[in-house]
Design a protein around this motif. Structure first.
Motif, PDB file in Angstrom:
ATOM      1  N   VAL A  55     -21.951   9.457 -34.571  1.00 55.57           N
ATOM      2  CA  VAL A  55     -20.270   9.078 -34.702  1.00 55.57           C
ATOM      3  C   VAL A  55     -19.680   9.308 -35.704  1.00 55.57           C
ATOM      4  O   VAL A  55     -20.488   9.538 -36.895  1.00 55.57           O
ATOM      5  N   PRO A  56     -18.395   9.308 -35.990  1.00 56.03           N
ATOM      6  CA  PRO A  56     -17.898   9.570 -37.160  1.00 56.03           C
ATOM      7  C   PRO A  56     -17.972   8.345 -38.097  1.00 56.03           C
ATOM      8  O   PRO A  56     -18.373   7.251 -38.064  1.00 56.03           O
ATOM      9  N   VAL A  57     -17.745   8.633 -39.699  1.00 56.48           N
ATOM     10  CA  VAL A  57     -17.757   7.776 -40.685  1.00 56.48           C
ATOM     11  C   VAL A  57     -16.394   7.247 -41.293  1.00 56.48           C
ATOM     12  O   VAL A  57     -16.422   6.530 -41.992  1.00 56.48           O
ATOM     13  N   GLU A  58     -15.479   7.950 -40.994  1.00 56.96           N
ATOM     14  CA  GLU A  58     -14.054   7.757 -41.151  1.00 56.96           C
ATOM     15  C   GLU A  58     -13.698   6.155 -41.171  1.00 56.96           C
ATOM     16  O   GLU A  58     -14.042   5.575 -40.242  1.00 56.96           O
ATOM     17  N   GLY A  59     -13.075   5.665 -42.035  1.00 55.01           N
ATOM     18  CA  GLY A  59     -12.964   4.353 -42.176  1.00 55.01           C
ATOM     19  C   GLY A  59     -13.807   3.197 -42.364  1.00 55.01           C
ATOM     20  O   GLY A  59     -13.797   1.975 -42.493  1.00 55.01           O
ATOM     21  N   GLN A  60     -15.145   3.732 -42.618  1.00 51.16           N
ATOM     22  CA  GLN A  60     -16.144   2.957 -43.079  1.00 51.16           C
ATOM     23  C   GLN A  60     -16.488   2.992 -44.575  1.00 51.16           C
ATOM     24  O   GLN A  60     -16.718   3.930 -45.109  1.00 51.16           O
ATOM     25  N   ALA A  61     -16.849   1.718 -44.923  1.00 50.25           N
ATOM     26  CA  ALA A  61     -17.127   1.599 -46.526  1.00 50.25           C
ATOM     27  C   ALA A  61     -18.644   1.650 -46.427  1.00 50.25           C
ATOM     28  O   ALA A  61     -19.578   0.848 -46.612  1.00 50.25           O
ATOM     29  N   THR A 100     -22.058   2.766 -49.195  1.00 52.56           N
ATOM     30  CA  THR A 100     -22.404   2.385 -50.527  1.00 52.56           C
ATOM     31  C   THR A 100     -23.190   3.742 -51.143  1.00 52.56           C
ATOM     32  O   THR A 100     -23.476   3.732 -52.046  1.00 52.56           O
ATOM     33  N   SER A 101     -23.444   4.596 -50.024  1.00 54.25           N
ATOM     34  CA  SER A 101     -23.865   5.969 -50.420  1.00 54.25           C
ATOM     35  C   SER A 101     -23.424   7.253 -49.598  1.00 54.25           C
ATOM     36  O   SER A 101     -22.878   6.845 -48.429  1.00 54.25           O
ATOM     37  N   ASP A 102     -23.626   8.395 -49.669  1.00 50.80           N
ATOM     38  CA  ASP A 102     -23.156   9.444 -49.197  1.00 50.80           C
ATOM     39  C   ASP A 102     -23.953   9.270 -47.680  1.00 50.80           C
ATOM     40  O   ASP A 102     -25.126   9.356 -47.435  1.00 50.80           O
ATOM     41  N   PRO A 103     -22.967   9.350 -46.542  1.00 44.89           N
ATOM     42  CA  PRO A 103     -23.540   9.056 -45.199  1.00 44.89           C
ATOM     43  C   PRO A 103     -24.335  10.093 -44.843  1.00 44.89           C
ATOM     44  O   PRO A 103     -25.096  10.064 -43.811  1.00 44.89           O
ATOM     45  N   PHE A 104     -23.898  11.415 -45.472  1.00 42.61           N
ATOM     46  CA  PHE A 104     -24.863  12.670 -44.971  1.00 42.61           C
ATOM     47  C   PHE A 104     -25.853  13.165 -45.707  1.00 42.61           C
ATOM     48  O   PHE A 104     -26.120  14.422 -45.931  1.00 42.61           O
ATOM     49  N   ARG A 105     -26.235  12.341 -46.380  1.00 44.60           N
ATOM     50  CA  ARG A 105     -27.373  12.476 -47.413  1.00 44.60           C
ATOM     51  C   ARG A 105     -28.427  11.471 -47.086  1.00 44.60           C
ATOM     52  O   ARG A 105     -27.964  10.299 -47.555  1.00 44.60           O
ATOM     53  N   LEU A 106     -29.844  11.636 -47.045  1.00 47.14           N
ATOM     54  CA  LEU A 106     -30.619  10.299 -46.737  1.00 47.14           C
ATOM     55  C   LEU A 106     -31.236   9.861 -47.993  1.00 47.14           C
ATOM     56  O   LEU A 106     -31.369  10.731 -49.006  1.00 47.14           O
ATOM     57  N   THR A 107     -30.731   8.564 -48.012  1.00 48.50           N
ATOM     58  CA  THR A 107     -30.917   7.914 -49.335  1.00 48.50           C
ATOM     59  C   THR A 107     -31.798   6.588 -49.421  1.00 48.50           C
ATOM     60  O   THR A 107     -31.778   5.808 -48.253  1.00 48.50           O
ATOM     61  N   ALA A 108     -33.109   6.721 -49.865  1.00 50.46           N
ATOM     62  CA  ALA A 108     -33.831   5.714 -49.785  1.00 50.46           C
ATOM     63  C   ALA A 108     -33.849   4.627 -50.948  1.00 50.46           C
ATOM     64  O   ALA A 108     -33.300   4.811 -51.985  1.00 50.46           O
ATOM     65  N   PRO A 161     -21.274   0.981 -41.165  1.00 50.68           N
ATOM     66  CA  PRO A 161     -21.704   1.738 -42.467  1.00 50.68           C
ATOM     67  C   PRO A 161     -22.882   1.265 -42.775  1.00 50.68           C
ATOM     68  O   PRO A 161     -23.526   0.348 -42.298  1.00 50.68           O
ATOM     69  N   ASP A 162     -23.574   2.031 -43.824  1.00 50.83           N
ATOM     70  CA  ASP A 162     -24.969   2.016 -44.251  1.00 50.83           C
ATOM     71  C   ASP A 162     -25.880   1.858 -43.259  1.00 50.83           C
ATOM     72  O   ASP A 162     -26.891   0.878 -43.227  1.00 50.83           O
TER      73      ASP A 162
END
Length: 378
Positions: A73-79, A81-89, A352-353
């Motif tokens: 699903v899209p991420v527009e309008g969501q806050a 805390t990291s790039d949604p399209f980069r896996l962040t540990a 988000p997140d």
């Protein structure tokens, strides 16, 4: 192979439903081919989207399907805390769009291929990757239709939607519909010169509300679901262009979620009857409707061999039902027993997140290795 590494590749593909999925498809195909498989690409009628199928083991005997969708699903309008399209540990969690819904399962499917191949399967495992699930399970039906040319009739299917690795037996069906009322525009100073489509829309909104109340009061009921009855909801309403113009068009998008044994289309039909009744002979008002998406319910299969298998593999007692829908209902409708079981949590999906836990990926890998062992047994 390590699922987290593959998950990072998959999360980096912002593959939204309703558009080309070339990037995520190329990513999945690359992993399949590097693992030594010969995947089949199944183009959809849209011409810019594909399903993907790959098999391990003999194809002339019944086997098991592992199924998951590639879109998110899209991420527009969501806050975030990291790039949604980069896996962040971070803090023991793996963040990224689709980590729970449902690229975590896809990553485990791909990471487990060496284990599947080493198991010397006597019954095959089929890996199925679908498109456009998030807008009504539109892609997987084309893959199901192609199954007779791909393999012997499968004996079961595991749809890896996020269930925290607890097997789930059933879900409701769904149908969403666009209702359009077309009237006649006029100046608001002379409302009788026009036909106000919004007033017709208001009648339909009330009809949907009354229908939902009737379902809640009179059923039919299935106590395995919450709520234990089918539901009808108006989710989108659009009408009018300016306050001084009589609106000549009103659009309502409605949704029905139906318990097993009651067709969502039959519930929608009650609204369509009210819609048609708005138009007396010779009236300027006209109406139309269009199905936007639809998938059948997955009936409970308590005591089935597939439920017993997943209980052994996960160590968890199956959950009778969930409120969200999946592609499992379509596999069931095609005569393939289906169950839902995957890493992650639906409570994190579409938010988000979004994240998944490494231990959930590990549990999924253990389940898949156990399944390979079952299919390798004499």
């Amino acid at each position: 192979m390590i699922p987290e590494v593959i998950l990072a590749d998959l999360v980096a593909c912002p593959d939204l439903p309703g558009s080309s999925n070339a990037r995520i498809a190329d990513c999945v195909l690359g992993h399949l081919r590097r693992a030594g498989l010969d995947p089949v690409v199944l183009p959809g009628p849209e011409c810019d989207r594909v399903n993907i199928w790959a098999s391990i083991g003999p194809r002339d005997v019944p086997g098991m399907i592992l199924s998951g969708h590639m879109d998110v699903v899209p991420v527009e309008g969501q806050a975030w805390t990291s790039d949604p399209f980069r896996l962040t540990a971070r803090e023991g969690r793996l963040f990224g769009r689709g980590t729970s819904d449902m690229k975590g399962f896809l990553a485990c499917m791909l990471a487990a291929i060496p284990d599947f191949r080493a198991a010397r399967l006597t019954r095959p495992l089929h890996l199925a990757f679908s498109y456009d699930e998030e807008i009504g399970c539109r892609g997987v039906g084309h893959m199901i239709a192609a199954l007779p040319d791909l393999a012997a009739a499968p004996s079961g299917c595991v749809v890896g939607e996020p269930t925290e690795m607890r097997p789930v037996l059933s879900h409701k069906g769904k149908q969403s519909t666009r209702l359009v009322m077309t009237g006649r525009a006029a100046h608001s100073a002379r409302p009788d010169d026009g036909v106000n489509a919004n007033y017709a829309g208001a009648e339909i909104l009330l009809a949907i509300r009354e229908l939902n109340a009737a379902l809640a009061a009179g059923g039919p009921f299935d106590p395995r679901f919450d709520p234990p009855h089918s539901t009808a909801v108006a989710g989108v309403v659009r009408g009018g262009t300016a306050v001084n113009i009589i609106p000549d068009r009103c659009e309502i998008q409605m949704e029905v979620r139906s318990i097993p044994g009651q067709s969502a289309a039959d519930v929608t039909a009650q609204v369509l009857q009210r819609l048609a009744a708005l138009v007396p002979a010779g009236a300027a008002l006209s109406v139309s409707n269009e199905e936007l998406s639809s998938y059948p319910a997955l009936p409970p299969a308590e005591g089935s061999a597939l439920a017993g298998l997943l209980q052994r593999l996960t160590g968890q007692v199956p959950l009778r039902s969930v409120s969200f829908g999946t592609e499992a209902g379509l596999f069931h409708a095609a005569g393939i027993p289906a169950i839902i079981c995957g890493p992650g949590s639906i409570d994190r999906a579409h938010r988000p997140d979004e994240y998944i836990l490494p231990e959930e990926l590990a549990a999924c890998m253990a389940m898949l290795r156990g399944l390979a062992g079952e299919l390798a047994a004499a």
